[in-house]
Motif scaffolding. Structure first.
Motif, PDB file in Angstrom:
ATOM      1  N   ALA A  19       6.314  61.810 -25.098  1.00  0.00           N
ATOM      2  CA  ALA A  19       7.403  62.501 -25.791  1.00  0.00           C
ATOM      3  C   ALA A  19       8.745  61.828 -25.492  1.00  0.00           C
ATOM      4  O   ALA A  19       9.575  61.660 -26.381  1.00  0.00           O
ATOM      5  CB  ALA A  19       7.446  63.966 -25.387  1.00  0.00           C
ATOM      6  N   MET A  20       8.939  61.406 -24.239  1.00  0.00           N
ATOM      7  CA  MET A  20      10.198  60.755 -23.864  1.00  0.00           C
ATOM      8  C   MET A  20      10.317  59.394 -24.548  1.00  0.00           C
ATOM      9  O   MET A  20      11.391  59.031 -25.032  1.00  0.00           O
ATOM     10  CB  MET A  20      10.288  60.604 -22.350  1.00  0.00           C
ATOM     11  CG  MET A  20      11.618  60.050 -21.892  1.00  0.00           C
ATOM     12  SD  MET A  20      13.073  61.004 -22.396  1.00  0.00           S
ATOM     13  CE  MET A  20      12.978  62.364 -21.272  1.00  0.00           C
ATOM     14  N   VAL A  21       9.240  58.642 -24.612  1.00  0.00           N
ATOM     15  CA  VAL A  21       9.259  57.352 -25.297  1.00  0.00           C
ATOM     16  C   VAL A  21       9.577  57.554 -26.778  1.00  0.00           C
ATOM     17  O   VAL A  21      10.342  56.785 -27.364  1.00  0.00           O
ATOM     18  CB  VAL A  21       7.932  56.582 -25.090  1.00  0.00           C
ATOM     19  CG1 VAL A  21       7.848  55.377 -26.011  1.00  0.00           C
ATOM     20  CG2 VAL A  21       7.794  56.150 -23.636  1.00  0.00           C
ATOM     21  N   GLN A  22       9.039  58.594 -27.355  1.00  0.00           N
ATOM     22  CA  GLN A  22       9.332  58.878 -28.765  1.00  0.00           C
ATOM     23  C   GLN A  22      10.812  59.218 -28.942  1.00  0.00           C
ATOM     24  O   GLN A  22      11.444  58.778 -29.896  1.00  0.00           O
ATOM     25  CB  GLN A  22       8.456  60.015 -29.289  1.00  0.00           C
ATOM     26  CG  GLN A  22       8.619  60.262 -30.785  1.00  0.00           C
ATOM     27  CD  GLN A  22       8.298  59.039 -31.631  1.00  0.00           C
ATOM     28  OE1 GLN A  22       7.220  58.467 -31.508  1.00  0.00           O
ATOM     29  NE2 GLN A  22       9.229  58.624 -32.479  1.00  0.00           N
ATOM     30  N   ARG A  23      11.379  59.980 -27.999  1.00  0.00           N
ATOM     31  CA  ARG A  23      12.816  60.291 -28.060  1.00  0.00           C
ATOM     32  C   ARG A  23      13.637  59.005 -27.984  1.00  0.00           C
ATOM     33  O   ARG A  23      14.634  58.851 -28.683  1.00  0.00           O
ATOM     34  CB  ARG A  23      13.229  61.242 -26.932  1.00  0.00           C
ATOM     35  CG  ARG A  23      12.788  62.681 -27.154  1.00  0.00           C
ATOM     36  CD  ARG A  23      13.201  63.617 -26.008  1.00  0.00           C
ATOM     37  NE  ARG A  23      14.540  63.414 -25.484  1.00  0.00           N
ATOM     38  CZ  ARG A  23      15.672  63.895 -26.024  1.00  0.00           C
ATOM     39  NH1 ARG A  23      15.617  64.608 -27.121  1.00  0.00           N
ATOM     40  NH2 ARG A  23      16.846  63.650 -25.467  1.00  0.00           N
ATOM     41  N   TRP A  24      13.199  58.065 -27.123  1.00  0.00           N
ATOM     42  CA  TRP A  24      13.886  56.777 -27.009  1.00  0.00           C
ATOM     43  C   TRP A  24      13.778  56.015 -28.323  1.00  0.00           C
ATOM     44  O   TRP A  24      14.759  55.476 -28.825  1.00  0.00           O
ATOM     45  CB  TRP A  24      13.300  55.972 -25.844  1.00  0.00           C
ATOM     46  CG  TRP A  24      13.816  54.577 -25.778  1.00  0.00           C
ATOM     47  CD1 TRP A  24      15.074  54.171 -25.438  1.00  0.00           C
ATOM     48  CD2 TRP A  24      13.098  53.383 -26.083  1.00  0.00           C
ATOM     49  NE1 TRP A  24      15.175  52.810 -25.507  1.00  0.00           N
ATOM     50  CE2 TRP A  24      13.977  52.297 -25.900  1.00  0.00           C
ATOM     51  CE3 TRP A  24      11.794  53.127 -26.490  1.00  0.00           C
ATOM     52  CZ2 TRP A  24      13.586  50.985 -26.114  1.00  0.00           C
ATOM     53  CZ3 TRP A  24      11.407  51.817 -26.692  1.00  0.00           C
ATOM     54  CH2 TRP A  24      12.303  50.761 -26.506  1.00  0.00           C
ATOM     55  N   ASP A  26      13.431  57.192 -31.207  1.00  0.00           N
ATOM     56  CA  ASP A  26      14.243  57.884 -32.211  1.00  0.00           C
ATOM     57  C   ASP A  26      15.742  57.769 -31.937  1.00  0.00           C
ATOM     58  O   ASP A  26      16.553  58.306 -32.689  1.00  0.00           O
ATOM     59  CB  ASP A  26      13.865  59.368 -32.262  1.00  0.00           C
ATOM     60  CG  ASP A  26      12.460  59.608 -32.784  1.00  0.00           C
ATOM     61  OD1 ASP A  26      11.902  58.706 -33.442  1.00  0.00           O
ATOM     62  OD2 ASP A  26      11.914  60.708 -32.512  1.00  0.00           O
ATOM     63  N   GLY A  27      16.112  57.100 -30.844  1.00  0.00           N
ATOM     64  CA  GLY A  27      17.516  56.944 -30.502  1.00  0.00           C
ATOM     65  C   GLY A  27      18.124  58.171 -29.852  1.00  0.00           C
ATOM     66  O   GLY A  27      19.346  58.313 -29.798  1.00  0.00           O
ATOM     67  N   LYS A  28      17.291  59.050 -29.319  1.00  0.00           N
ATOM     68  CA  LYS A  28      17.778  60.284 -28.702  1.00  0.00           C
ATOM     69  C   LYS A  28      17.713  60.252 -27.176  1.00  0.00           C
ATOM     70  O   LYS A  28      18.053  61.229 -26.527  1.00  0.00           O
ATOM     71  CB  LYS A  28      16.976  61.471 -29.233  1.00  0.00           C
ATOM     72  CG  LYS A  28      17.164  61.683 -30.722  1.00  0.00           C
ATOM     73  CD  LYS A  28      16.322  62.816 -31.238  1.00  0.00           C
ATOM     74  CE  LYS A  28      16.520  62.954 -32.737  1.00  0.00           C
ATOM     75  NZ  LYS A  28      15.622  63.915 -33.337  1.00  0.00           N
ATOM     76  N   ALA A  29      17.262  59.139 -26.627  1.00  0.00           N
ATOM     77  CA  ALA A  29      17.187  58.966 -25.176  1.00  0.00           C
ATOM     78  C   ALA A  29      17.387  57.486 -24.869  1.00  0.00           C
ATOM     79  O   ALA A  29      17.245  56.634 -25.742  1.00  0.00           O
ATOM     80  CB  ALA A  29      15.834  59.450 -24.646  1.00  0.00           C
TER      81      ALA A  29
END
Length: 160
Positions: A19-24, A26-29
């Motif tokens: 989930a964190m990699v996906q946020r990254w 997506d430009g959100k992390a």
């Protein structure tokens, strides 16, 4: 009370990481968020990079600051430091881009304005350099050494 299900812990950790990699993605992390680096860890690396810089080991300093900026692009300090080493490496365009980022992240950083003015001067952009130097006066007290440097640079540029 039942003990936590230790069989599910690795799956939960993997799901959190995914989930964190996906946020990254997506430009959100940032990569800092994904890897869980602390400020202390990142600034310890920055100290090493500055040691390299002051030893004249510009390539090593540049590599570390590029990495720090990639890991935490939301930190104006890393962008500004990258501007310093890019200029020292002879990459004025890279330095200008790094200072631009630093100022987008922190538009009240007087040091970044002076640094960008120096880069702009090296590129022959006198009017833009003067604009940056004028901003310094509104950001720091005139008795500060940085304000005095900016004022001296402006005086020299205007007299040319």
């Amino acid at each position: 009370m039942a003990a936590p299900d230790s069989k599910n812990a690795p799956q939960q950790d993997e799901a959190r990481f995914t989930a964190m990699v996906q946020r990254w993605a997506d430009g959100k992390a940032t990569l800092r968020d994904v890897r869980g680096y602390s400020d202390e860890e990142l600034y310890a690396i920055a100290k090493t990079a500055y040691v390299f810089f002051y030893q004249g080991r510009i390539a090593e300093a540049r590599t570390l600051f590029q990495g720090l900026y990639a890991i935490n692009p939301a930190d104006a300090y890393f962008a500004k430091a990258l501007g310093v080493v890019e200029m020292a490496a002879g990459n004025a365009q890279g330095a200008l881009a790094a200072y631009d980022v630093a100022l987008k992240l922190d538009g009240r950083d007087a040091q970044a304005y002076v640094g960008r003015a120096e880069v702009r001067l090296s590129l022959g952009q006198k009017s833009q350099a003067l604009e940056d130097l004028r901003r310094v006066a509104s950001l720091v007290d005139e008795a500060e050494p940085l304000a005095q440097k900016a004022a001296a640079m402006m005086t020299a540029l205007i007299q040319r």
